[in-house]
Design an enzyme around this catalytic site. Sequence first.
Site, mmCIF file in Angstrom:
data_model
loop_
_atom_site.group_PDB
_atom_site.id
_atom_site.type_symbol
_atom_site.label_atom_id
_atom_site.label_comp_id
_atom_site.label_asym_id
_atom_site.label_seq_id
_atom_site.Cartn_x
_atom_site.Cartn_y
_atom_site.Cartn_z
ATOM 1 C CG HIS A 119 -2.367 0.553 1.220
ATOM 2 N ND1 HIS A 119 -1.640 2.495 0.954
ATOM 3 C CD2 HIS A 119 -3.312 0.815 0.821
ATOM 4 C CE1 HIS A 119 -3.127 2.777 1.163
ATOM 5 N NE2 HIS A 119 -3.846 1.735 0.767
ATOM 6 C CG ASP A 133 -8.752 -4.281 -2.784
ATOM 7 O OD1 ASP A 133 -9.844 -3.960 -2.342
ATOM 8 O OD2 ASP A 133 -7.690 -3.359 -2.837
#
Length: 436
Positions: A312, A370
């Site tokens: 991320h 996700d």
Amino acid sequence: MTQDENKDLVTLVDGASGQRFELPLIPGTVGPKVIDIRSLYGLTGYFTYDPGYTSTGSCESKITYIDGDNGILLHRGYPIDQLAEHSDYLEVCYLLLRGELPDAKQKAKFEGDIRNHTMVHEQINSFYRGFRRDAHPMAVMCGVVGALSAFYHDSLDIADPHQRMVASHRMIAKMPTIAAWAYKYSRGEPFIYPRNSLSFAENFLHMMFATPCEEYKVNPVLARAMERILILHADHEQNASTSTVRMAGSSGANPFACIAAGIASLWGPAHGGANEAVLQMLTQIGSKERIPEFIARAKDKNDPFRLMGFGHRVYKNYDPRAKVMQRTCHEVLDELGVRDEPLLELAMELERIALEDPYFVDKKLYPNVDFYSGIIFKAMGIPVSMFTVLFAVARTVGWVAQWNEMIGDPHQKIGRPRQLYTGAAHRDFVPLHARG
Ligand code: CMC
């Protein structure tokens, strides 16, 4: 660059001329201070260069705070895990839009306001028929949401706070209807109209899975899981799609057009498209035995393959949303009696290996939100192509909250970055016959 101990300033020294320039430092409520470079070009004649905005704050915001090093995500100050545990999606919507949690009366009024707008103009139905049945539902979303600005002319005046709020309510309320219809269209099934006696998540599941032929009862465990997923995706500071919405809105574009732009940006596999990519990747890996092969590929600089659902831009620690998502994932699989789901086993093994592997540890590549959401959706019977659509449904409130904040910001200007130009310098046109 040096920071003056006593003043909220940094001093920039031009190595070539020896000139010194003072730039103000602005503190936030929490988090690092920012250097105010608005006067930089005027003072120095220089621009800054920051592709991907890794060190650049594009706006002031009071909505969401992320501490990526410590895995913290706060909405209006409230930790995401507390909201996911104790709140419901519409309450979080109210919080993001209005800044405070509602009292009981405000909550009931807000829920009523949203319920008022769950249907779409009947003529919007005909838009769907223009798409191929095998169109990706995100393509349908971009088209249909963009088309909303051709229907709701009474909420296009962005200078009017009331119209802005009506447009925001419309968007939050209609997005599940538009999304569920994209799914129904792909299956050739009749559209199911919203049922306002149901909660936000229940209504969405109902529009997705009910048919006119028989009674469909929404499973409360799945509805609660959906509610949580919606909360976990509701906002995430200045990510690519939110920045796109702000950038589109900065020119004065209407809210429906701005949200359509956000949906387009969300679609990419490095952003909202990652949940779909995770499932495709797990299917491609196929068995635990092949995990080392894919880990090796992810580490190979010459191979474009990446472990989807890992890493991320901001979190260099466990994504706090992924923690809640992992728990929810087990609840859903238990409820549905999915004991030995091979994809989940594969996901767990992949997570275990990646968390121990020095490449992932050193680069602080943890599973993100996700990684688990795809597995939950799959267990719920939601097709892979709809995963990013669900993200868009949930993120709509974040987009409209940030868009409203931007319009109300007295410092707001049209977004217009500069560049480092490395193309040809001035040269004179050469006629065709004289070239080559
Ligand atoms: N697999 C393998 N290596 C990776 C991965 C990954 N998933 N992510 C980052 N790296 C490596 C990358 O190769 C780079 O290595 P080096 O320093 O040796 O060049 C280093 O880690 C830093 O990566 P980056 O691309 O510079 O980092 P970024 O902040 O630009 O990218 C990201 C962040 C999310 C785009 C990236 O981690 C990625 O592509 N992840 C997979 C896609 C994904 O799961 N996206 C969902 C993000 S969360 C939901 C959302 O916000 O939409």
